[in-house]
Design an enzyme around this catalytic site. Structure first.
Site, PDB file in Angstrom:
ATOM      1  N   SER A 231      -4.408   6.351   7.486  1.00 49.23           N
ATOM      2  CA  SER A 231      -5.387   7.209   6.812  1.00 49.23           C
ATOM      3  C   SER A 231      -5.823   8.343   7.726  1.00 49.23           C
ATOM      4  O   SER A 231      -6.024   9.479   7.276  1.00 49.23           O
ATOM      5  CB  SER A 231      -6.587   6.378   6.359  1.00 49.23           C
TER       6      SER A 231
ATOM      7  N   ARG B 143       1.562  -2.430  10.076  1.00 52.53           N
ATOM      8  CA  ARG B 143       2.527  -1.332  10.114  1.00 52.53           C
ATOM      9  C   ARG B 143       3.470  -1.493  11.293  1.00 52.53           C
ATOM     10  O   ARG B 143       4.641  -1.170  11.206  1.00 52.53           O
ATOM     11  CB  ARG B 143       1.812   0.013  10.249  1.00 52.53           C
TER      12      ARG B 143
ATOM     13  N   LYS C 219     -17.223   3.819  11.281  1.00 57.28           N
ATOM     14  CA  LYS C 219     -16.438   4.987  10.910  1.00 57.28           C
ATOM     15  C   LYS C 219     -17.286   5.971  10.109  1.00 57.28           C
ATOM     16  O   LYS C 219     -18.210   5.581   9.404  1.00 57.28           O
ATOM     17  CB  LYS C 219     -15.227   4.572  10.064  1.00 57.28           C
TER      18      LYS C 219
ATOM     19  N   HIS D  17      -0.844   1.399   1.878  1.00 57.61           N
ATOM     20  CA  HIS D  17      -1.790   0.445   1.277  1.00 57.61           C
ATOM     21  C   HIS D  17      -1.255  -0.059  -0.065  1.00 57.61           C
ATOM     22  O   HIS D  17      -1.287  -1.268  -0.346  1.00 57.61           O
ATOM     23  CB  HIS D  17      -3.153   1.104   1.024  1.00 57.61           C
TER      24      HIS D  17
END
Length: 162
Positions: free
Chosen positions: A129, A91, A42, A18
């Site tokens: 994460s 990513r 989440k 990040h």
């Protein structure tokens, strides 16, 4: 007109991946607003307030970055702030399909909003994460994957009861 980009995410927790996007984005745009989403899909490890505080701590050295938070649709937040640019990090190829769908619905909801994609540095491309939390939960070493304040916060969250 200044070029202000919103970099949204749940940041649970913020990683070096990040920060790579934030730091590099800060060289491309006049200002980056890191916007912490309270994602109802989440169940975060860190509270909304903790995530905002960790981001403020880990980005304080970047003068043209600020941290904010929001609930609801990103498009509504961007419009409310009178902005037009969303910055998203990628990513791997697997991220692209998901991010493309999000940018398409955002464009549908507001044709004036543009999404810019930035590939993270290869050395951070495997970091997520979720992986960080899983590793920290079992007391694996995350020192080279997250900033020091995040590492300390993770150790505190997952410390073994004695």
């Amino acid at each position: 007109m200044s070029r202000i980009a919103v970099y949204p995410g749940s940041f649970d927790p913020v990683t070096y991946g990040h920060l790579d996007i934030i730091q590099r984005g800060a060289t491309v745009f006049d200002h980056i607003v890191v916007a912490v989403l309270n994602n109802s899909r989440k169940t975060p490890l860190f509270t909304f307030e903790e995530r905002v505080a960790l981001l403020k701590e880990t980005t304080k050295h970047i003068p043209n970055v600020s941290v904010d938070s929001f609930n609801g649709l990103l498009v509504d937040y961007v419009k409310e702030k009178n902005l037009r640019i969303i910055l998203r990090g990628l990513r791997a190829i697997s991220d692209f399909e998901y991010e493309l769908q999000i940018s398409a619905i955002n464009k549908h909801l507001d044709p004036n909003i543009e999404t810019f994609f930035m590939m993270t540095n290869n050395k951070y491309s495997f970091i997520s994460s979720s992986m960080i939390k899983e590793t920290a939960k079992y007391h694996g070493n995350v020192k080279e994957l997250v900033p020091e304040p995040v590492e300390k916060a993770l150790l505190e969250k997952y410390k073994s009861p004695h």
